[in-house]
Design a protein around this motif. Structure first.
Motif, PDB file in Angstrom:
ATOM      1  N   ASP B 158     -34.826  53.093  56.450  1.00  0.00           N
ATOM      2  CA  ASP B 158     -34.272  51.857  55.888  1.00  0.00           C
ATOM      3  C   ASP B 158     -32.751  51.926  55.891  1.00  0.00           C
ATOM      4  OD1 ASP B 158     -36.800  50.952  55.298  1.00  0.00           O
ATOM      5  OD2 ASP B 158     -36.709  51.480  53.176  1.00  0.00           O
ATOM      6  N   HIS B 159     -32.242  53.088  55.490  1.00  0.00           N
ATOM      7  CA  HIS B 159     -30.793  53.209  55.362  1.00  0.00           C
ATOM      8  C   HIS B 159     -30.113  53.192  56.728  1.00  0.00           C
ATOM      9  CE1 HIS B 159     -27.502  53.525  52.647  1.00  0.00           C
ATOM     10  NE2 HIS B 159     -26.989  54.556  53.278  1.00  0.00           N
ATOM     11  N   MET B 160     -30.805  53.705  57.760  1.00  0.00           N
ATOM     12  CA  MET B 160     -30.254  53.617  59.118  1.00  0.00           C
ATOM     13  C   MET B 160     -30.102  52.154  59.531  1.00  0.00           C
ATOM     14  SD  MET B 160     -32.217  56.395  61.411  1.00  0.00           S
ATOM     15  CE  MET B 160     -32.743  57.930  60.699  1.00  0.00           C
ATOM     16  N   VAL B 161     -31.102  51.339  59.210  1.00  0.00           N
ATOM     17  CA  VAL B 161     -31.005  49.917  59.537  1.00  0.00           C
ATOM     18  C   VAL B 161     -29.794  49.326  58.828  1.00  0.00           C
ATOM     19  CG1 VAL B 161     -32.108  47.665  59.369  1.00  0.00           C
ATOM     20  CG2 VAL B 161     -33.503  49.690  59.835  1.00  0.00           C
ATOM     21  N   GLY B 164     -26.568  50.639  60.479  1.00  0.00           N
ATOM     22  CA  GLY B 164     -26.356  50.256  61.866  1.00  0.00           C
ATOM     23  C   GLY B 164     -26.261  48.768  62.094  1.00  0.00           C
ATOM     24  N   ARG B 165     -26.905  47.967  61.241  1.00  0.00           N
ATOM     25  CA  ARG B 165     -27.077  46.570  61.609  1.00  0.00           C
ATOM     26  C   ARG B 165     -26.722  45.545  60.545  1.00  0.00           C
ATOM     27  NH1 ARG B 165     -25.897  47.046  66.186  1.00  0.00           N
ATOM     28  NH2 ARG B 165     -27.335  47.580  67.862  1.00  0.00           N
TER      29      ARG B 165
END
Lengths: 247, 247
Positions: B158-161, B164-165
């Motif tokens: 979730d935190h990568m999303v 990143g986005r």
DNA sequence: GACTCGCATTGATACAGATCAAACCATACG
DNA sequence: CGTATGGTTTGATCTGTATCAATGCGAGTC
């Protein structure tokens, strides 16, 4: 329902086909890399009974985000991407899975990302129920799963640093060295030649960039004679340059 | 050597103190939230013998990145940050740990992040060797650790999303709702009032932003009457606004 | 009360990377 | 062979966020 659904009749689904015969853990090329490395040769027969080979075509969706987890699997050939998609279409890849990588570490009921074949892919499929039972009987197998999960967690944290704090150039350098390291593990030796089966858009969505920035950055590196773009990937000319970009 | 070192004489280290007496799993406020929720009341005595309460002052470093893992622990009071630092000083927080959170899921030999006390903190400390032995004897305890690890992995994705986005405004909204949800789990009910014990710089380093952008974005939200800044955090005026910003 | 000290806020400006748009270039196919 | 097709590269321009630089402000201290 998807290609990994246990109840699906053989061959009834576009994009994948079963090869029920032929699995033989003794011949498995990715076993030393995979979750199965935790098993003794004497245990191969028991896990072999639970497993089925399944093939997927390029671009097939192997599982869809929020699908029920019916089966888990090890990639035995090919490359897949792990994708989270936002409602408005923005994508973030949380990773690529290469041969030997296990998908389904979590033992939870639903998938939290889609899995899509980038190349033709073969997986060694395990039914969820059977594997859960196996895990209950073999604590050392659970320990292996746990080790793999926490290793993934540490890699996920690395990737957070990359996404949150690195520049485009640093992101690309870190990405190329990561993929290089992972091919090296599979092939047994590191090479300056790095196959990149994923497209520029996938790299962009993995690194939190746009396709244009990925393209420009790689081409800048080529113009600076740090790498050469080859048909299936890149060849690094100066490893030091890339390593110095990883802070 | 750090405050969690088993061999350290009591009270011999600045920033922390042991309270050897007084641990009683029956009285533990965070037990239902913690890894100990996997245990039967009959098992409390066995784990109680392995545990020690330790206190840390605000700003104490509880463990340092790359330290050997000598002990693991559950936060029983206070808030800590999990920090990765690059050589040039750039920081990425990989998370905050609140009461009930367990640190040391990985069972590996070294820490991959620093742990720093944001407020005064109390932890329930377990020696690594003793806990490893315990894990070997209690597969259901290992299963609980594994579930927690894979849940963490899903949150990491979730935190990568997010990193990143999402835009700055979306990041802040997601952050506030995350912290709200976590306080709600601890307090038993959700509130519009969200204490934020961490400073703006910590929020920035968690969200991959600068302190100025965090400050500007929160103040914009206040000017738009979506929240009010209060001395210890914020009060959300319009939950819908924040939820609609989470795609 | 005056003076730090450590944040947090606000303003002005710069720039990395996004966006918009077009050209390029393999590969596949009728 | 010509011509779609899907991905990649390149160019021009825009913009969200970073950076640089003050200023504000509350808590602690003498």
């Amino acid at each position: 329902m998807n290609c990994l659904d246990e109840a699906r009749p053989l061959g009834a689904h576009a994009g994948c086909s079963h090869h029920v015969a032929g699995e033989d853990c003794r011949l498995c090329l990715v076993r030393p890399l995979s979750v199965c490395a935790a098993l003794e040769p004497a245990e191969w027969a028991s896990i072999e009974k639970m497993s089925t080979d399944v093939r997927f075509e390029e671009r097939a969706t192997i599982v869809h985000e929020s699908d029920d987890v019916i089966a888990l699997f090890t990639i035995t050939a090919g490359v897949v991407r792990l994708v989270r998609t936002l409602h408005d279409g923005r994508r973030q890849l949380t990773g690529f899975a290469l041969p030997g990588d296990f998908l389904g570490l979590s033992l939870e009921r639903t998938w939290t990302f889609s899995i899509e074949a980038i190349t033709p892919v073969t997986v060694c499929r395990f039914g969820r129920a059977a594997l859960m039972e196996y895990v209950d009987q073999k604590p050392h197998f659970l320990m292996r799963l746990h080790e793999m999960a926490t290793h993934e967690l540490s890699l996920a944290q690395d990737h957070m640093v990359l996404l949150g704090r690195l520049t485009a150039e640093e992101k690309l350098a870190a990405f190329l060295l990561e993929i290089r390291r992972r091919w090296a593990r599979i092939e047994g030796h590191a090479s300056h030649h790095i196959p990149l089966p994923m497209g520029r858009q996938d790299i962009a969505d993995y690194l939190g960039l746009t396709i244009e920035t990925v393209s420009r950055t790689i081409n800048q590196m080529q113009r600076a004679h740090q790498l050469v773009i080859v048909p299936d990937g890149v060849r690094l000319l100066n490893i030091d340059y890339f390593e110095q970009l990883c802070p």
